[in-house]
Design a protein around this motif. Structure first.
Motif, short mmCIF file in Angstrom:
data_model
loop_
_atom_site.label_atom_id
_atom_site.label_comp_id
_atom_site.label_asym_id
_atom_site.label_seq_id
_atom_site.Cartn_x
_atom_site.Cartn_y
_atom_site.Cartn_z
N LEU A 64 0.85 -1.19 0.00
CA LEU A 64 0.00 0.00 0.00
C LEU A 64 0.89 1.24 0.00
O LEU A 64 1.75 1.40 0.87
CB LEU A 64 -0.91 0.01 1.23
N LEU A 65 0.68 2.12 -0.98
CA LEU A 65 1.33 3.43 -1.04
C LEU A 65 0.30 4.49 -0.67
O LEU A 65 -0.85 4.40 -1.08
CB LEU A 65 1.87 3.70 -2.45
N SER A 66 0.73 5.53 0.07
CA SER A 66 -0.23 6.50 0.57
C SER A 66 0.20 7.93 0.25
O SER A 66 1.39 8.25 0.25
CB SER A 66 -0.39 6.36 2.09
N PHE B 8 -4.61 6.23 -2.27
CA PHE B 8 -3.74 5.07 -2.05
C PHE B 8 -3.55 4.30 -3.35
O PHE B 8 -4.44 4.26 -4.21
CB PHE B 8 -4.35 4.13 -1.01
N ILE B 9 -2.38 3.69 -3.48
CA ILE B 9 -2.16 2.67 -4.51
C ILE B 9 -2.02 1.35 -3.78
O ILE B 9 -1.17 1.20 -2.89
CB ILE B 9 -0.90 2.97 -5.35
N LEU B 10 -2.84 0.40 -4.13
CA LEU B 10 -2.83 -0.93 -3.53
C LEU B 10 -2.47 -1.94 -4.61
O LEU B 10 -3.08 -1.96 -5.68
CB LEU B 10 -4.20 -1.27 -2.95
N GLY B 11 -1.49 -2.76 -4.34
CA GLY B 11 -1.11 -3.78 -5.32
C GLY B 11 -0.53 -5.00 -4.64
O GLY B 11 -0.14 -4.95 -3.47
N GLY B 12 -0.49 -6.08 -5.38
CA GLY B 12 0.09 -7.29 -4.85
C GLY B 12 -0.47 -8.51 -5.54
O GLY B 12 -1.10 -8.43 -6.61
N VAL C 288 -7.16 3.74 -4.74
CA VAL C 288 -8.28 3.94 -3.82
C VAL C 288 -8.38 5.43 -3.50
O VAL C 288 -7.38 6.07 -3.17
CB VAL C 288 -8.09 3.14 -2.52
N TYR C 289 -9.61 5.97 -3.57
CA TYR C 289 -9.83 7.40 -3.41
C TYR C 289 -10.35 7.74 -2.02
O TYR C 289 -10.66 6.87 -1.21
CB TYR C 289 -10.82 7.89 -4.47
N SER C 290 -10.47 9.06 -1.78
CA SER C 290 -10.90 9.55 -0.46
C SER C 290 -12.29 9.06 -0.07
O SER C 290 -12.60 8.93 1.11
CB SER C 290 -10.90 11.08 -0.44
N LEU D 104 -0.01 3.57 -12.12
CA LEU D 104 -0.81 4.52 -11.35
C LEU D 104 0.13 5.48 -10.63
O LEU D 104 1.21 5.08 -10.18
CB LEU D 104 -1.68 3.80 -10.32
N GLN D 105 -0.29 6.73 -10.51
CA GLN D 105 0.46 7.74 -9.77
C GLN D 105 -0.47 8.43 -8.79
O GLN D 105 -1.64 8.66 -9.10
CB GLN D 105 1.02 8.82 -10.71
N ILE D 106 0.06 8.79 -7.64
CA ILE D 106 -0.68 9.61 -6.69
C ILE D 106 0.26 10.68 -6.15
O ILE D 106 1.48 10.53 -6.17
CB ILE D 106 -1.28 8.79 -5.53
N GLY D 107 -0.31 11.77 -5.66
CA GLY D 107 0.50 12.86 -5.16
C GLY D 107 0.89 13.80 -6.28
O GLY D 107 0.13 14.04 -7.22
#
Length: 244
Positions: free
Chosen positions: A47-49, A117-121, A133-135, A149-152
């Motif tokens: 999980l990336l946040s 969030f980016i969730l992977g696995g 995953v969004y707010s 996917l990119q966030i931030g």
């Protein structure tokens, strides 16, 4: 602010996240934004946040506490769900749980609830998967057409991902590309900073052993940055000028 990238390739997944958080120019700190839950031989979930640090930490804590309290199998957790889709739903539920508890107070104090969030696995029995995953707790899954996917703070690092990404890249190639994406972001935005946490996940390995942290003086990253700058200057010089 922050910058995180998740990349899905034929050979597996690559994740990267910076570690900078700031509440003004004189209040800069380092916090880990790449989190891993693992059951060797069965599953690896990453999980990336990005966003409000208090909210993202609360979400991670809820997910971790549910695992600790769900060993009897009565509660769905990241360690017992059968698919990554179900894992994404758990993350979304945790986001909504934090919003229900803290959302009103944050809005009353002019704070925001913005998180992504980016969730992977991979869970044994299915292919590696990657979600954002969004707010609101809803989410999307990465497509074959755009396998990242990119966030931030994503705009500075997006061009190289758009131009270079292809699904049959080796994981090391993918990691190199992502680090170049970070290099462009670091040069253009002070709210993103080293160290960078990196995870390369080999498909069907069910192991997170390929992890490292890129520090400020990392020789490979410095070499990569210089080589990329030199290559861009050379390419610019070789293109003929506009004649008017």
């Amino acid at each position: 602010m922050t910058y995180c990238v998740g990349l899905k390739l034929d050979r597996g997944l690559v994740f990267a996240a910076d570690t900078r958080t700031n509440a003004g120019l004189d209040n800069v700190s380092t916090f880990k934004k790449l989190h891993v839950w693992e059951k060797p031989g069965e599953r690896v979930i990453t999980l990336l946040s990005a966003g409000n640090l208090a909210v993202t930490q609360a979400v991670v804590s809820i997910l971790t506490e549910h695992i600790a309290g769900g060993l009897d199998g009565n509660r769905a957790t990241l360690m017992n769900v059968e698919t990554m889709f179900q894992a994404a739903r758990l993350v979304g539920s945790a986001v909504r749980e934090v919003r229900q508890i803290d959302g009103e107070a944050l809005e009353a104090s002019a704070e925001n609830f913005f998180v992504t969030f980016i969730l992977g696995g991979q869970i044994k029995g299915e292919e590696p998967r990657l979600f954002q995953v969004y707010s609101a707790g809803n989410f999307i899954e990465v497509s074959d057409d755009t396998p990242y996917l990119q966030i931030g703070e994503h705009k500075y690092g997006k061009p190289i991902l758009d131009r270079v990404t292809h699904a049959d890249m080796r994981l090391g190639e993918g990691a190199k590309m992502i680090l170049l994406s970070f290099d462009s972001t670091l040069r253009s935005n002070l709210s993103v900073g080293l160290p960078i946490d990196l995870l390369l996940y080999n498909k069907d390995s069910f192991s997170s052993e390929r992890q490292l942290r890129i520090e400020k003086d990392d020789p490979y990253f410095r070499k990569l940055s210089k080589a990329w700058s030199d290559a861009l200057r050379d390419a610019f010089t070789e293109i003929e000028e506009l004649e008017v």
